[in-house]
Design an enzyme around this catalytic site. Structure first.
Site, short mmCIF file in Angstrom:
data_model
loop_
_atom_site.label_atom_id
_atom_site.label_comp_id
_atom_site.label_asym_id
_atom_site.label_seq_id
_atom_site.Cartn_x
_atom_site.Cartn_y
_atom_site.Cartn_z
N VAL A 15 0.82 -1.22 0.00
CA VAL A 15 0.00 0.00 0.00
C VAL A 15 0.85 1.27 0.00
O VAL A 15 0.34 2.36 -0.26
CB VAL A 15 -0.97 -0.02 1.19
CG1 VAL A 15 -0.27 0.34 2.49
CG2 VAL A 15 -2.19 0.87 0.95
N ASP A 86 7.41 2.84 9.65
CA ASP A 86 6.55 2.35 8.58
C ASP A 86 5.76 1.10 9.00
O ASP A 86 5.38 0.28 8.16
CB ASP A 86 7.34 2.09 7.29
CG ASP A 86 8.35 0.95 7.42
OD1 ASP A 86 8.54 0.43 8.54
OD2 ASP A 86 8.95 0.58 6.39
N GLN A 140 3.63 -5.97 -7.82
CA GLN A 140 4.30 -6.39 -9.05
C GLN A 140 5.33 -5.37 -9.50
O GLN A 140 6.43 -5.72 -9.93
CB GLN A 140 3.27 -6.62 -10.15
CG GLN A 140 3.87 -7.14 -11.46
CD GLN A 140 2.79 -7.37 -12.51
OE1 GLN A 140 1.68 -6.88 -12.40
NE2 GLN A 140 3.14 -8.14 -13.53
N ARG A 142 7.14 -3.26 -7.68
CA ARG A 142 8.37 -3.20 -6.89
C ARG A 142 9.21 -4.47 -7.03
O ARG A 142 10.39 -4.47 -6.71
CB ARG A 142 8.08 -2.88 -5.44
CG ARG A 142 7.38 -3.95 -4.63
CD ARG A 142 7.07 -3.39 -3.25
NE ARG A 142 6.40 -4.34 -2.36
CZ ARG A 142 5.89 -4.02 -1.19
NH1 ARG A 142 5.96 -2.76 -0.77
NH2 ARG A 142 5.31 -4.92 -0.42
N PHE A 188 0.53 9.20 -3.78
CA PHE A 188 1.49 10.17 -3.26
C PHE A 188 2.90 9.94 -3.79
O PHE A 188 3.78 10.75 -3.57
CB PHE A 188 1.49 10.14 -1.73
CG PHE A 188 1.61 8.77 -1.12
CD1 PHE A 188 2.84 8.17 -0.95
CD2 PHE A 188 0.48 8.09 -0.72
CE1 PHE A 188 2.96 6.92 -0.40
CE2 PHE A 188 0.58 6.83 -0.16
CZ PHE A 188 1.82 6.24 0.00
#
Length: 211
Positions: A15, A86, A140, A142, A188
């Site tokens: 995400v 994160d 996919q 990354r 973003f």
């Protein structure tokens, strides 16, 4: 430490948690804490055979995140250094409950409670969510080898689990701000205006929650 910003970015796989956490760290000059993922030696085996490798995988993550929380507490928050991570430790229970057999989960939950006792918890949480199609496309893109075997049904159920746990969290912890952002509507990474919008909202909440 209560008035020192400790921001956690959470959401399902793919995400954009790390990307947004890095942008927050850069914008507000926070210390960035990233969860260990690729270093987990069991993760590739886990996606090939979840039943066989789930306990080892989840215990590895739990122990490393515990050590990171200790570092956050002693090296940063006690020194009044704001932090953005994160992940939130609650993700351990989300994944463990989904993948572990009941007798393993009961043991895991006891260890979890012992480890997090007395450690700092984020005072602002950002929850990113998106549709299955968006998550699969980003995974996919990354191109992590160990994620190529992710079952879409597993990922879809994970999204449902996240929604349930965050709805429960918001009811039980109304004093902790949770900002929700829809990854289908906001990109973003590719659109600066979307990032600017998110950072402005975060800045507003930080000032209001910790003033």
């Amino acid at each position: 430490m209560r008035n020192v910003p400790f921001v956690a970015v959470e959401g399902p796989i793919g995400v954009g948690k790390t990307s947004l956490a890095a942008a927050i760290a850069k914008q507000f000059h926070y210390h960035l804490v990233k969860e260990i993922v690729e270093e987990n030696p069991f993760l590739g085996k886990f996606y090939e055979n979840m039943e066989e490798w789930s306990f080892q995988t989840e215990m590895f993550f739990l122990c490393h995140r515990y050590k990171q929380l200790e570092e956050i507490q002693h090296r940063f928050l006690q020194q009044k250094v704001p932090v953005v991570a994160d992940y939130h430790m609650m993700k351990n229970l989300i994944f463990a409950k989904k993948t572990l057999k009941d007798h393993h989960y009961q043991k895991y939950a006891k260890i979890y409670d012992i480890l997090i006792d007395g450690l700092p918890q984020p005072n602002i949480i950002i929850y990113l969510h998106a549709s299955l199609d968006t998550l699969l496309a980003r995974i996919q893109k990354r191109g992590r080898d160990f994620e190529k075997n992710i079952d879409p049904l597993y990922l879809q159920q994970l999204c449902t689990d996240y929604e349930e746990i965050f709805s429960l969290f918001e009811r039980e912890h109304p004093h902790i701000p949770v900002l929700r952002f829809n990854g289908d509507q906001l990109d973003f990474v590719q659109r600066k205006e979307d990032l600017h919008y998110i950072l402005e909202r975060i800045n507003h909440v930080i000032k209001g929650a910790l003033s």
